[in-house]
Design a protein around this motif. Structure first.
Motif, mmCIF file in Angstrom:
data_model
loop_
_atom_site.group_PDB
_atom_site.id
_atom_site.type_symbol
_atom_site.label_atom_id
_atom_site.label_comp_id
_atom_site.label_asym_id
_atom_site.label_seq_id
_atom_site.Cartn_x
_atom_site.Cartn_y
_atom_site.Cartn_z
ATOM 1 N N GLU A 53 0.432 29.739 20.555
ATOM 2 C CA GLU A 53 -0.244 28.482 20.911
ATOM 3 C C GLU A 53 0.082 27.386 19.905
ATOM 4 N N ARG A 54 0.216 27.754 18.635
ATOM 5 C CA ARG A 54 0.461 26.758 17.590
ATOM 6 C C ARG A 54 1.880 26.201 17.674
ATOM 7 N N TYR A 55 2.840 27.052 17.995
ATOM 8 C CA TYR A 55 4.234 26.614 17.951
ATOM 9 C C TYR A 55 4.758 26.075 19.281
ATOM 10 N N GLU A 56 4.096 26.409 20.387
ATOM 11 C CA GLU A 56 4.628 25.998 21.694
ATOM 12 C C GLU A 56 4.794 24.481 21.834
ATOM 13 N N PRO A 57 3.777 23.669 21.443
ATOM 14 C CA PRO A 57 3.962 22.216 21.571
ATOM 15 C C PRO A 57 5.135 21.706 20.733
ATOM 16 N N LEU A 58 5.351 22.299 19.579
ATOM 17 C CA LEU A 58 6.458 21.871 18.712
ATOM 18 C C LEU A 58 7.801 22.154 19.390
ATOM 19 N N MET A 59 7.885 23.325 20.011
ATOM 20 C CA MET A 59 9.129 23.679 20.691
ATOM 21 C C MET A 59 9.381 22.737 21.872
ATOM 22 N N ALA A 60 8.294 22.439 22.606
ATOM 23 C CA ALA A 60 8.423 21.540 23.762
ATOM 24 C C ALA A 60 8.902 20.167 23.300
ATOM 25 N N TYR A 61 8.347 19.705 22.178
ATOM 26 C CA TYR A 61 8.726 18.391 21.645
ATOM 27 C C TYR A 61 10.202 18.378 21.257
ATOM 28 N N LEU A 62 10.631 19.439 20.563
ATOM 29 C CA LEU A 62 12.028 19.512 20.130
ATOM 30 C C LEU A 62 12.962 19.526 21.340
ATOM 31 N N GLY A 63 12.566 20.290 22.365
ATOM 32 C CA GLY A 63 13.376 20.366 23.578
ATOM 33 C C GLY A 63 13.489 19.002 24.242
ATOM 34 N N LYS A 64 12.359 18.291 24.287
ATOM 35 C CA LYS A 64 12.328 16.980 24.958
ATOM 36 C C LYS A 64 13.167 15.954 24.187
ATOM 37 N N LYS A 65 13.052 15.975 22.873
ATOM 38 C CA LYS A 65 13.712 14.941 22.070
ATOM 39 C C LYS A 65 15.203 15.214 21.857
#
Lengths: 305, 494
Positions: A53-65
């Motif tokens: 849960e902690r890392y998923e948003p970070l991964m999504a952000y990296l993927g998007k950017k």
């Protein structure tokens, strides 16, 4: 002190030379074709589901950017991370300081960046702690007690207690202790000591502080006996053969995300102020630790007993 | 009636709107009930799914350290799938009690996940491992029991809700059938009322028109209201007017017959009268008659002369001569007539001072003549008849100004190319209640008038396709206005 500094510098130099070292084990699987998702490993620093849960948003952000898809793969053990680079095609991971040193030595991963915590620190240290009411205060008091480690491949959860035993003349902790086991996560070690499932525990201070914040009883009922020197916080490292442009994009995005409103929100949720550049030199202290306890990283068996 | 129609339309609109809204409302309610039921069933399925997921995780747990042990990644996926289902439950609306139950379930799930995480990551001796696995399994079993309780409760609630919803839908169906039957009935009743309200007065009016057509001029419409009442009142006025006109026409016809008889009589009387007059003249010249007898004879002759004039006028009116048309200038004709009038003024006016152009007197006082002749085209008309008309109007003006005044004569080319002739005086004018009668035959205000002068004048002007009318002037006196068409050779309008 002088000898320690010399040893530290020497270790750092060794680490710099490690990628080209002949002792490095066979290379990881071939480079992935473009457009494929990068598989990023995640250590069980805490409850594995909370970790995801902690890392998923970070991964999504990296993927998007960056346009580079990133997929998380939670690992059951710290040491598994090296195996996964060999067998499951991991492309990178958020490494703990010791696992990075191991993976760098064994599979040639290269570190990119690490987070700066909300208290403006980008390092952590290991803690050895007991319950306040346990009467254990010294290494001598630990004889015949139950010790909860995190994993053989953790700095705070294993190297620190090893050095502690080494410094206190305990050569074989298994014989010295009644029981030694690997709880798997820093969080579980802390709760095991708190819940009297173990008498002594070793874990990283950042997890200790995070738990103490949500459950004040942790801070009140546990007492710290030993602290390790500061080591870099878990950092993102990628395989050496990952495309330079991908590596560059990921690194740039991480380093600049505190300047992006969306990035700031993700950082806030992640529990960090920003990401800073991290290099092999930052891991000198870990190598020194390993050297102190005569641990050869290239041949170290990181699998828990 | 307009108000009734409006009220009717409003009633119709309100009834149909209400019915439409009720139909929409019932359909919406039924749809909502069905939606709710579907959602409840979905929730039920979700809970069953949740239970299955928990059981699958429990199965994964029991298979650890056996030859059938599932991979770490598979177990993690199963656990996360289980966690996602309970998270999805929070997206739906729940009662406070339901939310409480869900929170309890979520809390137990998190506890289960913590225990599972621990089982998946711990490396310890067999006893500790077994203890951790047992702990996780127990939590899992508690969770299963909790979910089953919730499922049992919600299943019973679902059955109740389904029954209630089906009952509601059934009731709604009967209401809609009722509405479907009642709607046309109400429409028919309202339609009948409005159609009757419209056709009945129309039939009454049609019946009255037929009676009028049949000659019953005394028939009147009664008993109608609103706009039809107004129409009936107008109809009654029209019937009254028609009756009056009929009487007038009958009277006119009678008068025409009497006039014809009178004209024939006058014609028959005229010749003996001329003989009597000649005889009286001869007798009055007899020398042996004493002067007093001669005076009597002269009086008889004078009366016969007056009777002759009267009969001549009457015959002129009753049998007007056809106009002998000539092309001439009306201005010139007016001047000629005025000259004749001025020359014979004293005789016509019955004595007094002579009247002259620009400063003439009549009846002892001065008569001023004001002429304003504009250029007008020649026209085809009977000069003798027009001269008779103008002279008559001049004489009337003279009689209207016994104490003197101004005689105004004005000509111009009026609207529509008509020659406009205005002859005015500054006398006392004509009484407003009599002004409409001045052109009626035998109407006169003079003690010795025949009442035929203006009637003949109008007759002559109308023979020339012109008009004559009279009005009082604002400053006193009257003005006669004649409009004559301009006609060229051949009698066509110029």
């Amino acid at each position: 002190m002088f000898r320690r500094t010399i040893a530290l510098v020497a270790c750092a130099l060794c680490l710099l030379l490690l990628p080209g070292c002949s002792q490095k084990e066979p290379p990881a699987p071939a480079k992935k074709p473009p457009g494929m998702k990068l598989q990023i490993g995640l250590l069980p620093e805490q409850n594995i589901f909370k970790q995801i849960e902690r890392y998923e948003p970070l991964m999504a952000y990296l993927g998007k950017k960056t346009g580079v898809g990133c997929e998380l793969k939670i690992l059951s053990r710290y040491g598994n991370i090296v195996d996964n680079f060999r067998s499951s095609g991991l492309d990178g991971a958020f490494f703990g300081s010791f696992t990075y040193a191991l993976a760098h030595a064994k599979v040639g991963v290269e570190v990119l960046a690490r987070p700066v915590a909300l208290d403006n620190t980008s390092t952590y240290h290991g803690l050895i702690f007991v319950r306040k009411d346990s009467r254990i205060r010294t290494a001598r008091d630990m004889k015949g007690k139950r010790f909860a480690f995190v994993d053989k491949a953790t700095t705070a959860g294993y190297l620190l207690p090893l050095e502690y035993f080494h410094d206190h003349g305990i050569s074989n902790y298994r014989e010295y202790l009644k029981e030694a086991y690997f709880a798997g996560t820093h969080e579980d070690v802390i709760y095991d000591v708190f819940n009297r499932k173990a008498d002594i525990g070793a874990a990283k201070n950042t997890v200790f502080q995070r738990l103490a914040k949500t459950d004040p009883r942790i801070g009140k009922e546990l007492v710290v006996l030993e602290k390790s020197p500061e080591v870099p916080e878990n950092a993102l490292a990628l395989r050496g053969d990952i495309d330079e442009s991908v590596r560059g994009r990921l690194k740039e995005t991480l380093l600049k995300m505190d300047m992006d409103p969306d990035g700031k929100k993700v950082l806030e949720r992640f529990g960090a102020l920003k990401f800073i550049e991290t290099t092999n030199q930052d891991y000198g202290v870990v190598l020194k630790y390993a050297a102190d306890i005569h641990l050869d990283l290239a041949s170290y068996d990181y699998k828990n007993d | 009636m307009k108000r009734k129609i409006l009220i009717g339309l409003v009633i119709y609109t309100v009834v149909f709107l209400a019915a439409g809204m009720y139909v929409i409302h019932t359909i919406r309610t039924a749809t909502l009930n069905l939606d709710r039921l579907i959602t409840l069933h979905q929730v039920e399925i979700l809970r069953e799914h949740y239970l299955l997921e928990i059981k699958r995780v429990q199965s994964d747990l029991t298979l650890i350290d056996t030859p059938y042990e599932r991979s770490f990644d598979t177990v993690v996926t199963h656990i996360m799938s289980m966690g996602k289902i309970i998270d999805a439950c929070f997206r739906c609306h729940h009662s406070p009690r339901g939310t409480e139950r869900l929170i309890a379930l979520k809390r137990q799930t998190e506890k289960y996940k913590d225990a599972l995480s621990r089982v998946l990551t711990i490396r310890a001796n067999a006893a500790r491992l077994a203890e951790e696995e047992d702990a996780a399994f127990r939590i899992g079993e508690e969770l299963i029991a909790q979910v089953q309780t919730v499922i049992a409760f919600t299943t019973s609630r679902l059955a109740e809700n389904t029954q209630k919803a089906m009952k509601d839908i059934g009731r709604t169906k009967y209401y809609l059938y009722g509405l479907l039957a009642l709607g046309p009935l109400v429409s028919a009743v309202l339609g009948f009322v409005f159609i009757t309200g419209l056709t009945r007065p129309v039939n009454v009016l049609l019946e009255s028109i037929r009676k009028l057509e049949g000659g019953d001029l005394d028939h009147r419409v009664a008993g109608l209201k609103d706009e039809f009442g107004e129409l009936a009142a107008s109809f009654n006025v029209m019937a009254g007017s028609l009756k009056e006109q009929m009487h007038k026409m009958q009277r006119a016809e009678e008068l025409a017959v009497v006039g014809e008889l009178a004209a024939g009589l006058a014609h028959e009387v005229k010749n003996p009268m001329a003989g009597i007059k000649v005889a009286m003249s001869v007798l009055s010249e007899e020398p042996y008659f004493p002067p007093e007898d001669k005076a009597v004879l002269q009086k008889v002759i004078d009366e016969i002369t007056r009777l002759e004039g009267l009969m001549k006028s009457f015959l002129n009116f009753a049998r007007p001569q056809r106009p002998q048309l000539e092309l001439f200038n009306v201005n010139q004709m007016l001047n000629t007539t005025l000259t004749f009038y001025l020359k014979h003024h004293a005789i016509i006016a019955g004595g007094g001072d002579k009247a002259g152009e620009g400063d003439k007197a009549g009846g002892g006082d001065k008569i001023r003549i004001r002429k304003d002749f504009q250029d007008i085209p020649l026209t085809l008309a009977d000069p003798t008849q027009l001269q008779q008309v103008f002279l008559n109007l001049f004489l009337n003006a003279l009689h209207a100004m016994p104490a003197g005044g101004e005689l105004g004569i004005r000509t111009s080319l009026g609207d529509g190319g008509m020659i406009r002739i205005e002859i005015s005086d500054t006398g006392s004018g004509i009484r407003e209640d009599l002004i409409d009668n001045v052109f009626q035959p035998f109407f006169t205000t003079k003690p010795k008038g025949t009442g035929l002068g203006l009637a003949i004048s109008r007759q002559l002007i109308e023979q020339h396709e012109g008009t004559i009318r009279v009005a009082n002037r604002p400053g006193g006196g009257a003005v006669f206005t004649i409009l004559l068409p301009v006609k060229g050779e051949g009698g066509t309008a110029a």
